[in-house]
Write a protein that holds these residues in place. Structure first.
Motif, PDB file in Angstrom:
ATOM      1  N   ALA A   1       0.928  -1.185   0.013  1.00  0.00           N
ATOM      2  CA  ALA A   1       0.258   0.032   0.076  1.00  0.00           C
ATOM      3  C   ALA A   1       0.831   1.432  -0.017  1.00  0.00           C
ATOM      4  CB  ALA A   1      -1.095   0.003   1.270  1.00  0.00           C
ATOM      5  N   THR A   2       2.165   1.213   0.624  1.00  0.00           N
ATOM      6  CA  THR A   2       2.812   2.544   0.667  1.00  0.00           C
ATOM      7  C   THR A   2       4.021   2.503  -0.381  1.00  0.00           C
ATOM      8  OG1 THR A   2       4.529   1.318   2.251  1.00  0.00           O
ATOM      9  CG2 THR A   2       2.253   2.513   3.052  1.00  0.00           C
ATOM     10  N   VAL A   3       4.207   1.356  -1.095  1.00  0.00           N
ATOM     11  CA  VAL A   3       5.612   1.463  -1.997  1.00  0.00           C
ATOM     12  C   VAL A   3       5.351   2.603  -3.042  1.00  0.00           C
ATOM     13  CG1 VAL A   3       4.554  -0.208  -3.618  1.00  0.00           C
ATOM     14  CG2 VAL A   3       6.858   0.182  -3.479  1.00  0.00           C
ATOM     15  N   PRO A   4       6.368   3.401  -3.041  1.00  0.00           N
ATOM     16  CA  PRO A   4       6.353   4.314  -4.003  1.00  0.00           C
ATOM     17  C   PRO A   4       6.295   4.072  -5.513  1.00  0.00           C
ATOM     18  CG  PRO A   4       8.185   4.819  -2.706  1.00  0.00           C
ATOM     19  CD  PRO A   4       7.645   3.625  -2.414  1.00  0.00           C
ATOM     20  N   ASP A   5       5.385   4.730  -6.333  1.00  0.00           N
ATOM     21  CA  ASP A   5       5.261   4.256  -7.673  1.00  0.00           C
ATOM     22  C   ASP A   5       6.610   4.413  -8.443  1.00  0.00           C
ATOM     23  OD1 ASP A   5       2.332   4.344  -7.483  1.00  0.00           O
ATOM     24  OD2 ASP A   5       2.191   6.575  -8.096  1.00  0.00           O
ATOM     25  N   LYS A   6       7.489   5.058  -8.296  1.00  0.00           N
ATOM     26  CA  LYS A   6       8.941   4.884  -8.832  1.00  0.00           C
ATOM     27  C   LYS A   6       9.424   3.624  -8.873  1.00  0.00           C
ATOM     28  CE  LYS A   6      13.425   6.768  -9.798  1.00  0.00           C
ATOM     29  NZ  LYS A   6      13.546   7.523 -10.857  1.00  0.00           N
ATOM     30  N   LEU A   7       9.151   2.758  -7.550  1.00  0.00           N
ATOM     31  CA  LEU A   7       9.794   1.323  -7.484  1.00  0.00           C
ATOM     32  C   LEU A   7       9.155   0.393  -8.200  1.00  0.00           C
ATOM     33  CD1 LEU A   7      10.654   1.482  -3.624  1.00  0.00           C
ATOM     34  CD2 LEU A   7      12.003   2.023  -5.668  1.00  0.00           C
ATOM     35  N   THR A   8       7.905   0.565  -8.565  1.00  0.00           N
ATOM     36  CA  THR A   8       6.792  -0.204  -9.145  1.00  0.00           C
ATOM     37  C   THR A   8       6.960   0.016 -10.696  1.00  0.00           C
ATOM     38  OG1 THR A   8       5.010   0.655  -8.892  1.00  0.00           O
ATOM     39  CG2 THR A   8       5.412  -0.847  -7.380  1.00  0.00           C
ATOM     40  N   SER A   9       7.649   0.768 -11.369  1.00  0.00           N
ATOM     41  CA  SER A   9       7.909   1.382 -12.506  1.00  0.00           C
ATOM     42  C   SER A   9       9.339   1.000 -12.722  1.00  0.00           C
ATOM     43  CB  SER A   9       7.598   2.810 -12.732  1.00  0.00           C
ATOM     44  OG  SER A   9       6.118   3.096 -12.493  1.00  0.00           O
ATOM     45  N   GLU A  10       9.510   1.019 -14.230  1.00  0.00           N
ATOM     46  CA  GLU A  10      11.172   0.799 -14.553  1.00  0.00           C
ATOM     47  C   GLU A  10      11.834   1.901 -14.288  1.00  0.00           C
ATOM     48  OE1 GLU A  10      12.645  -1.455 -18.574  1.00  0.00           O
ATOM     49  OE2 GLU A  10      11.937   0.674 -18.969  1.00  0.00           O
ATOM     50  N   HIS A  11      12.931   1.623 -13.521  1.00  0.00           N
ATOM     51  CA  HIS A  11      13.996   2.554 -13.275  1.00  0.00           C
ATOM     52  C   HIS A  11      15.314   1.959 -12.829  1.00  0.00           C
ATOM     53  CE1 HIS A  11      12.774   0.895  -9.296  1.00  0.00           C
ATOM     54  NE2 HIS A  11      13.990   1.195  -8.872  1.00  0.00           N
ATOM     55  N   ASN A  12      16.412   2.846 -12.639  1.00  0.00           N
ATOM     56  CA  ASN A  12      17.601   2.151 -12.267  1.00  0.00           C
ATOM     57  C   ASN A  12      18.275   3.067 -11.447  1.00  0.00           C
ATOM     58  OD1 ASN A  12      18.583   4.457 -13.627  1.00  0.00           O
ATOM     59  ND2 ASN A  12      19.664   3.339 -15.360  1.00  0.00           N
ATOM     60  N   LEU A  13      19.458   2.371 -10.693  1.00  0.00           N
ATOM     61  CA  LEU A  13      20.309   3.388  -9.784  1.00  0.00           C
ATOM     62  C   LEU A  13      21.304   4.167 -10.500  1.00  0.00           C
ATOM     63  CD1 LEU A  13      20.600   0.459  -7.161  1.00  0.00           C
ATOM     64  CD2 LEU A  13      19.083   2.404  -7.300  1.00  0.00           C
ATOM     65  N   LYS A  14      21.796   5.124  -9.887  1.00  0.00           N
ATOM     66  CA  LYS A  14      22.852   5.869 -10.522  1.00  0.00           C
ATOM     67  C   LYS A  14      24.160   4.918 -10.592  1.00  0.00           C
ATOM     68  CE  LYS A  14      20.846  10.386  -8.972  1.00  0.00           C
ATOM     69  NZ  LYS A  14      21.171  11.319  -8.370  1.00  0.00           N
ATOM     70  N   PRO A  15      24.883   5.492 -11.549  1.00  0.00           N
ATOM     71  CA  PRO A  15      26.288   4.827 -11.630  1.00  0.00           C
ATOM     72  C   PRO A  15      26.932   4.957 -10.120  1.00  0.00           C
ATOM     73  CG  PRO A  15      26.290   6.274 -13.203  1.00  0.00           C
ATOM     74  CD  PRO A  15      25.146   6.610 -12.595  1.00  0.00           C
ATOM     75  N   ASP A  16      27.624   3.830  -9.751  1.00  0.00           N
ATOM     76  CA  ASP A  16      28.577   3.854  -8.480  1.00  0.00           C
ATOM     77  C   ASP A  16      27.576   3.688  -7.330  1.00  0.00           C
ATOM     78  OD1 ASP A  16      30.959   3.949  -9.822  1.00  0.00           O
ATOM     79  OD2 ASP A  16      30.738   6.148  -9.911  1.00  0.00           O
ATOM     80  N   VAL A  17      26.163   3.592  -7.398  1.00  0.00           N
ATOM     81  CA  VAL A  17      25.205   3.405  -6.444  1.00  0.00           C
ATOM     82  C   VAL A  17      24.669   1.917  -6.554  1.00  0.00           C
ATOM     83  CG1 VAL A  17      23.158   3.965  -5.432  1.00  0.00           C
ATOM     84  CG2 VAL A  17      24.693   5.642  -6.320  1.00  0.00           C
ATOM     85  N   TRP A  18      24.880   1.110  -5.610  1.00  0.00           N
ATOM     86  CA  TRP A  18      24.367  -0.209  -5.278  1.00  0.00           C
ATOM     87  C   TRP A  18      23.062  -0.225  -4.239  1.00  0.00           C
ATOM     88  CZ3 TRP A  18      26.589  -4.549  -7.856  1.00  0.00           C
ATOM     89  CH2 TRP A  18      27.769  -4.470  -8.435  1.00  0.00           C
TER      90      TRP A  18
END
Length: 76
Positions: A5-22
């Motif tokens: 119920a609280t997961v941000p839309d960004k996490l359930t949509s296609e996205h990626n992490l920035k370079p050098d961020v794991w």
């Protein structure tokens, strides 16, 4: 902790992490499907008590179960 119920839309949509961020997906309850998109798509189910490493710049999204509780920790 996020839930279905609280997961941000960004996490359930296609996205990626920035370079050098794991990232580290940690599931405390239920399960979360982790989908990698792109030329070699894959899917992993992460269950309560398990974690999964998220690589920088890899396109992905998540699908939490109705009873999921999870978080994402970030590292440089």
């Amino acid at each position: 902790m996020f839930t279905a119920a609280t997961v941000p839309d960004k996490l359930t949509s296609e996205h990626n992490l920035k370079p050098d961020v794991w990232g580290r997906l940690c599931v405390g309850a239920g399960s979360v499907e982790f989908h990698v998109t792109g030329p070699s798509p894959s899917k992993a189910t992460v269950r309560a008590g398990e974690s999964l490493i998220i690589e920088p710049e890899k396109m992905h999204f998540v699908r939490p179960s109705a009873d999921a509780q999870f978080k994402v920790d970030f590292y440089r």
